[in-house]
Design an enzyme around this catalytic site. Sequence first.
Site, mmCIF file in Angstrom:
data_model
loop_
_atom_site.group_PDB
_atom_site.id
_atom_site.type_symbol
_atom_site.label_atom_id
_atom_site.label_comp_id
_atom_site.label_asym_id
_atom_site.label_seq_id
_atom_site.Cartn_x
_atom_site.Cartn_y
_atom_site.Cartn_z
ATOM 1 N N GLN A 124 39.289 33.698 52.711
ATOM 2 C CA GLN A 124 38.710 35.047 52.775
ATOM 3 C C GLN A 124 38.011 35.344 51.455
ATOM 4 O O GLN A 124 38.670 35.431 50.414
ATOM 5 C CB GLN A 124 39.835 36.046 53.033
ATOM 6 C CG GLN A 124 39.386 37.473 53.180
ATOM 7 C CD GLN A 124 40.597 38.400 53.266
ATOM 8 O OE1 GLN A 124 41.724 37.963 53.419
ATOM 9 N NE2 GLN A 124 40.356 39.687 53.142
ATOM 10 N N GLY A 125 36.694 35.490 51.481
ATOM 11 C CA GLY A 125 35.924 35.757 50.276
ATOM 12 C C GLY A 125 35.487 37.209 50.222
ATOM 13 O O GLY A 125 34.311 37.536 50.438
ATOM 14 N N SER A 127 37.208 39.776 47.649
ATOM 15 C CA SER A 127 37.341 40.326 46.288
ATOM 16 C C SER A 127 36.378 39.664 45.312
ATOM 17 O O SER A 127 36.044 38.486 45.443
ATOM 18 C CB SER A 127 38.764 40.110 45.768
ATOM 19 O OG SER A 127 39.700 40.634 46.668
ATOM 20 N N GLU A 242 45.510 41.573 58.116
ATOM 21 C CA GLU A 242 46.245 41.270 56.896
ATOM 22 C C GLU A 242 47.496 42.133 56.766
ATOM 23 O O GLU A 242 48.494 41.723 56.206
ATOM 24 C CB GLU A 242 45.290 41.544 55.729
ATOM 25 C CG GLU A 242 45.708 41.058 54.392
ATOM 26 C CD GLU A 242 44.528 41.120 53.408
ATOM 27 O OE1 GLU A 242 43.789 40.145 53.329
ATOM 28 O OE2 GLU A 242 44.347 42.161 52.756
ATOM 29 N N SER A 369 46.611 47.017 46.374
ATOM 30 C CA SER A 369 47.725 47.253 45.441
ATOM 31 C C SER A 369 48.623 48.409 45.908
ATOM 32 O O SER A 369 48.229 49.254 46.715
ATOM 33 C CB SER A 369 47.170 47.574 44.048
ATOM 34 O OG SER A 369 46.653 48.877 44.040
ATOM 35 N N GLU A 371 49.566 51.010 44.308
ATOM 36 C CA GLU A 371 49.042 52.340 43.959
ATOM 37 C C GLU A 371 48.015 52.797 44.997
ATOM 38 O O GLU A 371 48.005 53.958 45.413
ATOM 39 C CB GLU A 371 48.385 52.308 42.567
ATOM 40 C CG GLU A 371 49.334 52.134 41.411
ATOM 41 C CD GLU A 371 49.771 50.688 41.203
ATOM 42 O OE1 GLU A 371 49.253 49.788 41.910
ATOM 43 O OE2 GLU A 371 50.639 50.452 40.352
HETATM 44 C C1 LIG Z 1 48.562 36.696 46.200
HETATM 45 C C2 LIG Z 1 47.168 37.276 46.348
HETATM 46 C C3 LIG Z 1 46.341 36.743 47.312
HETATM 47 C C4 LIG Z 1 45.046 37.269 47.443
HETATM 48 N N1 LIG Z 1 44.215 36.682 48.381
HETATM 49 C C5 LIG Z 1 42.952 37.129 48.491
HETATM 50 C C6 LIG Z 1 42.056 36.479 49.396
HETATM 51 O O1 LIG Z 1 42.399 35.493 50.074
HETATM 52 N N2 LIG Z 1 40.786 36.937 49.467
HETATM 53 C C7 LIG Z 1 40.357 38.008 48.737
HETATM 54 O O2 LIG Z 1 39.203 38.391 48.884
HETATM 55 N N3 LIG Z 1 41.172 38.657 47.854
HETATM 56 C C8 LIG Z 1 42.466 38.225 47.722
HETATM 57 N N4 LIG Z 1 43.314 38.838 46.819
HETATM 58 C C9 LIG Z 1 42.781 39.914 45.969
HETATM 59 C C10 LIG Z 1 43.358 41.293 46.267
HETATM 60 O O3 LIG Z 1 42.836 41.815 47.466
HETATM 61 C C11 LIG Z 1 42.996 42.180 45.068
HETATM 62 O O4 LIG Z 1 43.649 41.623 43.929
HETATM 63 C C12 LIG Z 1 43.458 43.605 45.246
HETATM 64 O O5 LIG Z 1 42.699 44.249 46.242
HETATM 65 C C13 LIG Z 1 43.372 44.429 43.924
HETATM 66 O O6 LIG Z 1 42.115 44.305 43.373
HETATM 67 P P1 LIG Z 1 41.904 43.886 41.826
HETATM 68 O O7 LIG Z 1 42.718 42.646 41.595
HETATM 69 O O8 LIG Z 1 40.454 43.818 41.577
HETATM 70 O O9 LIG Z 1 42.576 45.032 40.965
HETATM 71 P P2 LIG Z 1 41.896 46.424 40.575
HETATM 72 O O10 LIG Z 1 41.281 47.031 41.777
HETATM 73 O O11 LIG Z 1 41.031 46.206 39.393
HETATM 74 O O12 LIG Z 1 43.162 47.264 40.169
HETATM 75 C C14 LIG Z 1 43.767 47.182 38.877
HETATM 76 C C15 LIG Z 1 44.860 48.217 38.803
HETATM 77 O O13 LIG Z 1 44.311 49.530 38.961
HETATM 78 C C16 LIG Z 1 44.950 50.223 40.006
HETATM 79 N N5 LIG Z 1 43.980 51.049 40.754
HETATM 80 C C17 LIG Z 1 42.756 50.675 41.157
HETATM 81 N N6 LIG Z 1 42.160 51.694 41.825
HETATM 82 C C18 LIG Z 1 43.031 52.719 41.832
HETATM 83 C C19 LIG Z 1 43.015 54.017 42.368
HETATM 84 N N7 LIG Z 1 41.947 54.467 43.033
HETATM 85 N N8 LIG Z 1 44.100 54.801 42.193
HETATM 86 C C20 LIG Z 1 45.200 54.350 41.510
HETATM 87 N N9 LIG Z 1 45.270 53.114 40.966
HETATM 88 C C21 LIG Z 1 44.212 52.304 41.141
HETATM 89 C C22 LIG Z 1 45.512 49.129 40.910
HETATM 90 O O14 LIG Z 1 46.620 49.597 41.664
HETATM 91 C C23 LIG Z 1 45.905 48.061 39.911
HETATM 92 O O15 LIG Z 1 47.185 48.334 39.392
HETATM 93 C C24 LIG Z 1 44.601 38.335 46.643
HETATM 94 C C25 LIG Z 1 45.457 38.874 45.683
HETATM 95 C C26 LIG Z 1 46.733 38.347 45.522
HETATM 96 C C27 LIG Z 1 47.623 38.922 44.472
#
Ligand SMILES: Cc1cc2nc3c(=O)[nH]c(=O)nc-3n(C[C@H](O)[C@H](O)[C@H](O)COP(=O)(O)OP(=O)(O)OC[C@H]3O[C@@H](n4cnc5c(N)ncnc54)[C@H](O)[C@@H]3O)c2cc1C
Length: 393
Positions: A124-125, A127, A242, A369, A371
């Site tokens: 899944q691409g 993020s 998911e 996440s 949050e």
């Molecule tokens: C084990 C694992 C598997 C994954 N697999 C995939 C995959 O196959 N394909 C894919 O596309 N993605 C995948 N992901 C990515 C995942 O969807 C993202 O990591 C997730 O959506 C959070 O985005 P970010 O990492 O950019 O964090 P950010 O969005 O940058 O968040 C950083 C912090 O800020 C907080 N935050 C952000 N916005 C808000 C808000 N509006 N209010 C309060 N707090 C906020 C978050 O809770 C977090 O603590 C995977 C992640 C993990 C951990």
Amino acid sequence: MTDTADLEALRSEVRSFLQAEAPTGWRDASRTQDDFVRTQRDWFGKLVRAGYAIPHWPAEYPGGGRSLAEQKVIYEELAGADCPRLLLSFVSTYHAFATLHECGNAEQKARYLPKILEGETWCQGFSEPGAGSDLAAIKTRAERKGDVYVINGQKVWSTMAQFADKCLLLARTSSDGVKQAGITYLLMDMKAPGVTVRPIHQIQGDEEFAEIFLDNVEIPVSERVGEEGKGWAVAQATLASERGLTLMELSYRMRGALGRVAKLIREHGHEDDRGVLRDFGTLVTQVDAVCAIADQFLDNRINGIERMGDASIVKNAYSRALRAYSALGLRLGGMDEQYMAPITFGDLNTGNWMADFMNSYAWTIAGGSEEVQRNIIAERMLDMPREPKGWVL
Ligand SMILES: Cc1cc2nc3c(=O)[nH]c(=O)nc-3n(C[C@H](O)[C@H](O)[C@H](O)COP(=O)(O)OP(=O)(O)OC[C@H]3O[C@@H](n4cnc5c(N)ncnc54)[C@H](O)[C@@H]3O)c2cc1C
């Protein structure tokens, strides 16, 4: 099939299959990445042939058309047998299936769904470095040139991308209007020229996901799901998958692994420690509650009475319980468990407590996440004020 006798017959059928066929030794520390891939492919093939890999698919596919009650029996038995979680094929059997089934055209369904059963691996691409919680902020571009889209950009955290044949890709075809409006959903060949995959090494020693770099990658227009610029709606089908069945399966697996904590209690002589027994009792109740919430969620979805935010409750209940599970194991294991032996890819309830503890935090982020789930519950279920402008989900 809701009759209890029939369900019990299915249960003993699955149990006999697992006794004969479930892989053994797959957690051995000496196993390599190639061993992991081979075990995953063999095990998936066996489950497909036995009719237990895709109980949630329609009846026209072998092993499909199972009622929710039957699916629960199958997942319970798989969890109880401690066989490998299908990390290599869960994006294909859950997310790719849900997306193609709901939004793909007849040709895409006919081409890809049988291939998934033959073992084609998908990733899944979605993020990107600047777009996770705020997924609609993606910057990867898809520019139409005749019969192809030309893709440039970067994806990150893509589970199992290093082994994948195909990718569910979100890319931006336009920057006009609201950001959700210009997104297009594409099916990308991972072997296409211009695709570079770089695995991400994780703290617990494995490489469950990867970055994907896209440099002038050509995707035929026929590989678009839905209309150009309407990919945001298609992505909701992927995201709903998911947060549904996957969590039910994971919850059942955690319940199946509670025995590991009980074993620690015995091995470390805590049987008469009332504090430890109280904490274990609390954990068992918490894990049981997660399974019940996941069941209820799926029942509601099937009966068409799912509420906005229900999935977020399941997601957060699961990730909290997973953290409580691994934290208790780590505490009871004492100094012995502070050493982190290498673990099998993406395995969650391994009994290798330090690795389990580290890994439990992944689920506070994966699939949205904690949050962000709380925001959804607050705003869309409890009708609380929306967060100030500038913060976007
Ligand atoms: C084990 C694992 C598997 C994954 N697999 C995939 C995959 O196959 N394909 C894919 O596309 N993605 C995948 N992901 C990515 C995942 O969807 C993202 O990591 C997730 O959506 C959070 O985005 P970010 O990492 O950019 O964090 P950010 O969005 O940058 O968040 C950083 C912090 O800020 C907080 N935050 C952000 N916005 C808000 C808000 N509006 N209010 C309060 N707090 C906020 C978050 O809770 C977090 O603590 C995977 C992640 C993990 C951990």
